[in-house]
Write a protein that holds these residues in place. Structure first.
Motif, PDB file in Angstrom:
ATOM      1  N   PHE A  65      48.562  46.830   8.433  1.00 35.05           N
ATOM      2  CA  PHE A  65      50.082  46.666   9.318  1.00 35.05           C
ATOM      3  C   PHE A  65      50.713  47.969   9.348  1.00 35.05           C
ATOM      4  O   PHE A  65      50.527  48.884   8.657  1.00 35.05           O
ATOM      5  CB  PHE A  65      50.898  45.807   8.332  1.00 35.05           C
ATOM      6  CG  PHE A  65      50.377  44.383   8.128  1.00 35.05           C
ATOM      7  CD1 PHE A  65      50.971  43.461   8.953  1.00 35.05           C
ATOM      8  CD2 PHE A  65      49.768  44.187   6.941  1.00 35.05           C
ATOM      9  CE1 PHE A  65      50.584  42.056   8.814  1.00 35.05           C
ATOM     10  CE2 PHE A  65      49.469  42.714   6.728  1.00 35.05           C
ATOM     11  CZ  PHE A  65      49.807  41.766   7.695  1.00 35.05           C
ATOM     12  N   SER A  66      51.195  48.141  10.739  1.00 38.25           N
ATOM     13  CA  SER A  66      51.847  49.530  10.890  1.00 38.25           C
ATOM     14  C   SER A  66      53.298  49.280  11.732  1.00 38.25           C
ATOM     15  O   SER A  66      53.366  47.953  12.250  1.00 38.25           O
ATOM     16  CB  SER A  66      50.991  50.230  11.929  1.00 38.25           C
ATOM     17  OG  SER A  66      50.774  49.673  12.990  1.00 38.25           O
ATOM     18  N   LEU A  67      54.288  49.754  11.492  1.00 36.62           N
ATOM     19  CA  LEU A  67      55.433  49.487  12.148  1.00 36.62           C
ATOM     20  C   LEU A  67      55.445  50.174  13.496  1.00 36.62           C
ATOM     21  O   LEU A  67      55.279  51.280  13.632  1.00 36.62           O
ATOM     22  CB  LEU A  67      56.534  50.222  11.327  1.00 36.62           C
ATOM     23  CG  LEU A  67      57.972  50.007  11.532  1.00 36.62           C
ATOM     24  CD1 LEU A  67      58.642  48.355  11.615  1.00 36.62           C
ATOM     25  CD2 LEU A  67      59.068  50.698  10.658  1.00 36.62           C
ATOM     26  N   ALA A  68      55.680  49.213  14.486  1.00 38.80           N
ATOM     27  CA  ALA A  68      55.534  49.468  15.894  1.00 38.80           C
ATOM     28  C   ALA A  68      56.862  49.971  16.570  1.00 38.80           C
ATOM     29  O   ALA A  68      57.043  50.948  17.169  1.00 38.80           O
ATOM     30  CB  ALA A  68      54.916  48.675  16.513  1.00 38.80           C
ATOM     31  N   LYS A  69      58.055  49.237  16.046  1.00 40.68           N
ATOM     32  CA  LYS A  69      59.330  49.569  16.845  1.00 40.68           C
ATOM     33  C   LYS A  69      60.315  48.696  15.819  1.00 40.68           C
ATOM     34  O   LYS A  69      60.117  47.919  15.013  1.00 40.68           O
ATOM     35  CB  LYS A  69      59.207  48.549  18.251  1.00 40.68           C
ATOM     36  CG  LYS A  69      60.796  48.856  19.122  1.00 40.68           C
ATOM     37  CD  LYS A  69      60.506  48.222  20.349  1.00 40.68           C
ATOM     38  CE  LYS A  69      60.636  46.881  20.426  1.00 40.68           C
ATOM     39  NZ  LYS A  69      60.707  46.251  21.741  1.00 40.68           N
ATOM     40  N   ILE A  70      61.499  49.392  15.888  1.00 40.82           N
ATOM     41  CA  ILE A  70      62.788  48.993  15.226  1.00 40.82           C
ATOM     42  C   ILE A  70      63.952  48.416  16.351  1.00 40.82           C
ATOM     43  O   ILE A  70      64.275  49.437  17.172  1.00 40.82           O
ATOM     44  CB  ILE A  70      63.207  49.939  14.182  1.00 40.82           C
ATOM     45  CG1 ILE A  70      62.289  50.489  13.315  1.00 40.82           C
ATOM     46  CG2 ILE A  70      64.717  49.400  13.522  1.00 40.82           C
ATOM     47  CD1 ILE A  70      62.431  51.784  12.599  1.00 40.82           C
ATOM     48  N   ILE A 125      68.504  43.197  12.491  1.00 42.11           N
ATOM     49  CA  ILE A 125      67.574  44.223  12.793  1.00 42.11           C
ATOM     50  C   ILE A 125      66.275  43.635  12.904  1.00 42.11           C
ATOM     51  O   ILE A 125      66.002  42.963  11.932  1.00 42.11           O
ATOM     52  CB  ILE A 125      67.815  45.297  11.814  1.00 42.11           C
ATOM     53  CG1 ILE A 125      68.789  46.060  12.187  1.00 42.11           C
ATOM     54  CG2 ILE A 125      66.362  46.149  11.995  1.00 42.11           C
ATOM     55  CD1 ILE A 125      69.178  47.132  11.311  1.00 42.11           C
ATOM     56  N   ILE A 126      65.256  43.806  13.832  1.00 37.96           N
ATOM     57  CA  ILE A 126      64.135  43.507  14.042  1.00 37.96           C
ATOM     58  C   ILE A 126      63.075  44.486  13.947  1.00 37.96           C
ATOM     59  O   ILE A 126      63.156  45.587  14.561  1.00 37.96           O
ATOM     60  CB  ILE A 126      63.968  42.817  15.362  1.00 37.96           C
ATOM     61  CG1 ILE A 126      64.819  41.585  15.750  1.00 37.96           C
ATOM     62  CG2 ILE A 126      62.474  42.194  15.622  1.00 37.96           C
ATOM     63  CD1 ILE A 126      65.003  41.003  16.917  1.00 37.96           C
ATOM     64  N   LEU A 127      62.316  44.319  12.908  1.00 34.75           N
ATOM     65  CA  LEU A 127      61.018  45.182  12.707  1.00 34.75           C
ATOM     66  C   LEU A 127      59.812  44.463  13.231  1.00 34.75           C
ATOM     67  O   LEU A 127      59.247  43.362  12.957  1.00 34.75           O
ATOM     68  CB  LEU A 127      60.819  45.430  11.173  1.00 34.75           C
ATOM     69  CG  LEU A 127      61.898  46.160  10.447  1.00 34.75           C
ATOM     70  CD1 LEU A 127      61.327  46.570   8.979  1.00 34.75           C
ATOM     71  CD2 LEU A 127      62.285  47.339  11.136  1.00 34.75           C
ATOM     72  N   SER A 128      59.212  45.371  14.481  1.00 34.01           N
ATOM     73  CA  SER A 128      57.973  44.829  15.063  1.00 34.01           C
ATOM     74  C   SER A 128      56.816  45.417  14.270  1.00 34.01           C
ATOM     75  O   SER A 128      56.828  46.712  14.337  1.00 34.01           O
ATOM     76  CB  SER A 128      57.927  45.152  16.378  1.00 34.01           C
ATOM     77  OG  SER A 128      59.057  44.770  17.105  1.00 34.01           O
TER      78      SER A 128
END
Length: 316
Positions: free
Chosen positions: A209-214, A258-261
């Motif tokens: 998993f990697s964090l793409a957008k906040i 807040i949405i973490l993509s």
């Protein structure tokens, strides 16, 4: 040792605040009024250590003051700050660097307020307000404390070396005397959030998993809010940023998300959580948890580091 960690809270010690006057300095002051120069020494350090240049949580960039606005207000008989009687801005060049001065093992800054009016030779109660790393021109036409209290700042992009800090203190100024030093604690207007990744039921980090957008961070804040114990900001304007290990947001007391993509392989999914968890000047760590045997449904765990037990390391 149980410590409450205001990670990005900065100490502004107006140390050695001796006031000196001369006839030349008073040339532009109306008859019957007095004024003095005020020497300021700004000392900065991680609040939970209270000493040394080793910062357990805050980075040197986060402690930096690039520019500073100082406003001095009259205080009325009910101890309420009213009209602004003096203000002064300090630019990048005037601030210098963190290494310009050392005060009690802390890096600091030397500044001087010129011709602070005391309106006579009797003691004058004032309230001093500091706003650091904001656009100083915003305050040019503000003349009352109420304007500062109700004013707002917009930060479209949070940079670690330009985080806005505020603080205030009441003091008595007396013309022609060595006035007591004024101490002001500067609080960061934004919270700091460290993203730690996604973990399975066994607590093992899944690096697929990697964090793409906040999405949904708050870019709008009131100027004069000071408590790091509760949410005070009532303004909100959302923004999206690219995912990275650390991000910042102004607080909001509204029911926002807040949405973490999060990206895994070629698929990206969005997972929200409440935005009103974050209080100014505090550090939070966020991690995702999921069960690999079922469809990925990440639940976020947010930890306020201000409630954690920590061990302060020995200073080098």
């Amino acid at each position: 040792m149980k410590l409450r960690i205001n990670v990005l809270t900065l100490m502004l010690g107006l140390l050695g605040g001796l006031f000196s006057c001369s006839q030349e300095e008073l040339a532009d002051i109306p008859d019957g009024e007095q004024a003095c120069d005020v020497s300021l020494v700004l000392s900065i350090g991680d609040i939970q250590t209270k000493a040394a240049t080793n910062y357990t949580y805050a980075t040197e960039d986060e402690l930096t003051i690039k520019n500073c606005h100082v406003a001095v207000f009259e205080v009325d008989g009910s101890d309420k700050p009213t009209n602004r009687i003096h203000f002064q801005d300090f630019s990048d060049a005037a601030m210098g660097s963190l290494t310009n001065n050392i005060v009690g093992n802390l890096s600091g800054y030397n500044l001087t307020l010129n011709n602070v009016r005391t309106f006579g030779k009797d003691a004058k109660k004032v309230q001093v307000l500091i706003v650091a790393n904001a656009d100083n021109s915003k305050f040019d036409n503000w003349t009352t404390y109420d304007q500062y209290v109700n004013g707002t700042l917009t930060t479209s992009s949070f940079e670690s070396s330009s985080l806005v800090k505020v603080g205030t203190s009441v003091a008595d100024l007396t013309y022609g005397q060595a006035n007591a030093a004024i101490s002001i604690s500067l609080n960061q207007l934004s919270a700091k959030i460290e993203y730690e990744g996604v973990f399975d039921d066994d607590g093992i980090k899944d690096n697929s998993f990697s964090l793409a957008k906040i999405s949904g961070i708050n870019t709008l804040s009131q100027v004069a809010i000071f408590s790091v114990e509760k949410v005070e900001n009532t303004f909100y304007s959302s923004a999206d940023i690219n995912g990275n290990g650390t991000f910042y947001t102004y607080e909001t007391n509204a029911s926002k998300k807040i949405i973490l993509s999060v990206k895994q392989g070629n698929e990206t999914k969005n997972f929200p959580f409440d935005a009103n968890k974050f209080i100014k000047g505090n550090l939070y760590r966020i991690k995702g948890k999921y069960t690999p045997s079922i469809s990925v449904n990440i639940k976020w765990e947010v930890v306020n580091m201000g409630t954690q037990e920590v061990t302060i390391p020995s200073f080098e």
